[in-house]
Design an enzyme around this catalytic site. Structure first.
Site, PDB file in Angstrom:
ATOM      1  N   SER A  96       0.853  -1.196   0.000  1.00  0.00           N
ATOM      2  CA  SER A  96       0.000   0.000   0.000  1.00  0.00           C
ATOM      3  C   SER A  96       0.886   1.243   0.000  1.00  0.00           C
ATOM      4  O   SER A  96       2.062   1.177   0.407  1.00  0.00           O
ATOM      5  CB  SER A  96      -0.872  -0.020   1.253  1.00  0.00           C
ATOM      6  OG  SER A  96      -1.316   1.269   1.574  1.00  0.00           O
TER       7      SER A  96
ATOM      8  N   TYR B 263      -2.222  -0.186  10.187  1.00  0.00           N
ATOM      9  CA  TYR B 263      -2.173  -0.634   8.789  1.00  0.00           C
ATOM     10  C   TYR B 263      -0.887  -0.158   8.109  1.00  0.00           C
ATOM     11  O   TYR B 263      -0.255  -0.910   7.361  1.00  0.00           O
ATOM     12  CB  TYR B 263      -3.409  -0.087   8.077  1.00  0.00           C
ATOM     13  CG  TYR B 263      -3.558  -0.457   6.627  1.00  0.00           C
ATOM     14  CD1 TYR B 263      -3.956  -1.734   6.246  1.00  0.00           C
ATOM     15  CD2 TYR B 263      -3.339   0.493   5.624  1.00  0.00           C
ATOM     16  CE1 TYR B 263      -4.123  -2.051   4.897  1.00  0.00           C
ATOM     17  CE2 TYR B 263      -3.500   0.182   4.280  1.00  0.00           C
ATOM     18  CZ  TYR B 263      -3.891  -1.092   3.919  1.00  0.00           C
ATOM     19  OH  TYR B 263      -4.045  -1.401   2.585  1.00  0.00           O
TER      20      TYR B 263
HETATM   21  N1  LIG Z   1      -8.557  -0.498  -1.969  1.00  0.00           N
HETATM   22  C1  LIG Z   1      -7.504   0.267  -1.876  1.00  0.00           C
HETATM   23  O1  LIG Z   1      -7.547   1.482  -2.118  1.00  0.00           O
HETATM   24  C2  LIG Z   1      -6.192  -0.342  -1.492  1.00  0.00           C
HETATM   25  C3  LIG Z   1      -5.068   0.473  -1.511  1.00  0.00           C
HETATM   26  C4  LIG Z   1      -3.848  -0.085  -1.163  1.00  0.00           C
HETATM   27  C5  LIG Z   1      -3.750  -1.413  -0.824  1.00  0.00           C
HETATM   28  N2  LIG Z   1      -4.873  -2.176  -0.810  1.00  0.00           N
HETATM   29  C6  LIG Z   1      -4.689  -3.587  -0.452  1.00  0.00           C
HETATM   30  O2  LIG Z   1      -5.191  -4.372  -1.521  1.00  0.00           O
HETATM   31  C7  LIG Z   1      -5.688  -5.604  -1.030  1.00  0.00           C
HETATM   32  C8  LIG Z   1      -7.123  -5.802  -1.483  1.00  0.00           C
HETATM   33  O3  LIG Z   1      -7.885  -4.670  -1.063  1.00  0.00           O
HETATM   34  P1  LIG Z   1      -9.406  -4.443  -1.454  1.00  0.00           P
HETATM   35  O4  LIG Z   1      -9.638  -2.985  -1.453  1.00  0.00           O
HETATM   36  O5  LIG Z   1      -9.733  -5.225  -2.671  1.00  0.00           O
HETATM   37  O6  LIG Z   1     -10.108  -5.008  -0.175  1.00  0.00           O
HETATM   38  P2  LIG Z   1     -11.542  -5.683   0.040  1.00  0.00           P
HETATM   39  O7  LIG Z   1     -12.461  -5.363  -1.069  1.00  0.00           O
HETATM   40  O8  LIG Z   1     -11.915  -5.361   1.440  1.00  0.00           O
HETATM   41  O9  LIG Z   1     -11.169  -7.216  -0.069  1.00  0.00           O
HETATM   42  C9  LIG Z   1     -10.422  -7.907   0.859  1.00  0.00           C
HETATM   43  C10 LIG Z   1     -10.764  -9.369   0.716  1.00  0.00           C
HETATM   44  O10 LIG Z   1      -9.909 -10.096   1.590  1.00  0.00           O
HETATM   45  C11 LIG Z   1     -10.700 -11.025   2.291  1.00  0.00           C
HETATM   46  N3  LIG Z   1     -10.140 -11.269   3.605  1.00  0.00           N
HETATM   47  C12 LIG Z   1     -10.057 -10.399   4.644  1.00  0.00           C
HETATM   48  N4  LIG Z   1      -9.514 -10.986   5.700  1.00  0.00           N
HETATM   49  C13 LIG Z   1      -9.248 -12.257   5.328  1.00  0.00           C
HETATM   50  C14 LIG Z   1      -8.682 -13.368   5.996  1.00  0.00           C
HETATM   51  N5  LIG Z   1      -8.275 -13.285   7.268  1.00  0.00           N
HETATM   52  N6  LIG Z   1      -8.556 -14.527   5.323  1.00  0.00           N
HETATM   53  C15 LIG Z   1      -8.963 -14.647   4.050  1.00  0.00           C
HETATM   54  N7  LIG Z   1      -9.518 -13.620   3.363  1.00  0.00           N
HETATM   55  C16 LIG Z   1      -9.654 -12.448   4.003  1.00  0.00           C
HETATM   56  C17 LIG Z   1     -12.059 -10.385   2.443  1.00  0.00           C
HETATM   57  O11 LIG Z   1     -13.020 -11.396   2.660  1.00  0.00           O
HETATM   58  P3  LIG Z   1     -14.364 -11.236   3.519  1.00  0.00           P
HETATM   59  O12 LIG Z   1     -15.438 -11.200   2.497  1.00  0.00           O
HETATM   60  O13 LIG Z   1     -14.429 -12.453   4.361  1.00  0.00           O
HETATM   61  O14 LIG Z   1     -14.226  -9.966   4.311  1.00  0.00           O
HETATM   62  C18 LIG Z   1     -12.208  -9.668   1.103  1.00  0.00           C
HETATM   63  O15 LIG Z   1     -12.825 -10.494   0.141  1.00  0.00           O
HETATM   64  C19 LIG Z   1      -5.526  -5.542   0.488  1.00  0.00           C
HETATM   65  O16 LIG Z   1      -4.323  -6.152   0.868  1.00  0.00           O
HETATM   66  C20 LIG Z   1      -5.454  -4.052   0.762  1.00  0.00           C
HETATM   67  O17 LIG Z   1      -4.793  -3.771   1.954  1.00  0.00           O
HETATM   68  C21 LIG Z   1      -6.090  -1.679  -1.133  1.00  0.00           C
END
Ligand SMILES: NC(=O)c1ccc[n+]([C@@H]2O[C@H](COP(=O)([O-])OP(=O)(O)OC[C@H]3O[C@@H](n4cnc5c(N)ncnc54)[C@H](OP(=O)(O)O)[C@@H]3O)[C@@H](O)[C@H]2O)c1
Length: 277
Positions: free
Chosen positions: A160, A173
């Protein structure tokens, strides 16, 4: 579409999420067999249906990324269904509000309703570390065993912007994603003699479920914080998941990035490069 990932087995954790479901769709369209790993099942089962209906190869597997036994059980099933894992994408991650402060700066007179540094909930800070750091390390420990001694294998972590310079308020985070960068470099060196490449992508600010309340108010207008983010993003917009697809494909495709390991690529509209002046 060019099937550059044909015959590759790719395990994607967090595959039910906004970003990683797009990665999984893209990998499947490029010919990979994609193991969709997620804590909850609904979204990955729907994704499996969607992709198989298109004639692509994908299968849903429920596991918590901080549960070593669940990962081992899922690994056995993936081997049976698809074969050994060539590529692991550690996408599961996220934040918890109680691991943030309510204020950017500690001041003498703070609104009593806002969480100060001294009110931070340590269980939440640990929880965020577990999810982002251990949740990257444990799947790597499980799936990298398939990669030893085989060609064209790699691991892609999802970091991130908060990993380079911590974001105000976001204590747990930011530190956990900094640890993911450090782990990426450690693993890259450790597995270099085995030819297993380990890299990361560091998304900037994307408009997703995870940060919706940070970016928009209840009426859907930009918050003060999101205006600040856009002012710090030279390209002047939030990312969309498609902005990441080239980078997450390049980093796992051995023909394109076979000599690239230990890098963390920002995909951020210039946020990381910009000093603000
Ligand atoms: N979105 C952004 O702007 C952004 C920016 C920088 C980095 N990121 C990183 O990119 C990655 C994906 O982000 P996203 O925005 O797509 O997030 P998201 O939509 O919240 O998706 C996260 C997914 O991970 C699953 N998850 C959470 N905890 C888990 C666990 N303990 N075991 C297995 N699965 C788990 C969740 O499942 P559930 O349905 O069970 O909750 C969800 O499907 C993350 O690592 C995040 O930190 C995101």
């Amino acid at each position: 579409m060019n099937r550059v990932l044909e015959h590759k087995v790719i395990a994607v954790t967090g595959a039910g999420g906004v970003l990683c479901s797009e990665f999984a769709r893209h990998y499947a369209a490029l010919g990979a067999k994609v193991a969709l790993i997620n804590r909850s099942t609904e979204k990955i089962e729907a994704l499996e249906k969607e992709l198989t209906a298109l004639g692509l190869q994908a299968k849903a597997y429920q596991a918590n990324v901080i549960d070593a036994e669940a990962l081992a059980a899922v690994h056995t099933r993936i081997r049976k269904d698809f074969g050994q894992v060539d590529i692991l994408v550690n996408g599961a991650g996220g934040n918890m509000a109680a691991a943030n402060t309510g204020n950017e700066y500690h001041e003498k007179a703070l609104a009593p309703s806002l969480r100060t540094f001294f009110d931070l909930d340590m269980d939440s800070v640990s929880g965020v570390f577990e999810l982002n750091f251990l949740g990257t390390l444990l799947p790597t420990k499980e799936f990298a065993s398939d990669m030893v001694g085989r060609e064209g294998c790699s691991i892609l972590n999802v970091s991130s912007m908060s990993s380079y310079k911590p974001l105000t308020k976001v204590l747990g985070y930011s530190a956990a994603k900094a640890a993911v960068n450090n782990l990426t470099q450690w693993l890259a060196v450790h597995f270099s003699h085995m030819g297993i490449r380990v890299n990361a992508v560091a998304p900037g600010f994307f408009s997703t479920k995870q940060n919706k309340t940070l970016l928009y108010d209840e009426e859907g207008n930009l918050t003060e914080r999101s205006r600040k983010i856009l002012a710090g993003t030279p390209m002047g917009r939030f990312g969309v998941p498609e902005d990441l697809l080239g980078t997450v494909t390049y980093l796992v495709d051995p023909k394109a990035s076979g000599f690239v390991t230990g890098v963390i690529i920002p995909v951020d509209g210039g946020f990381n490069a910009y000093s603000g002046v």
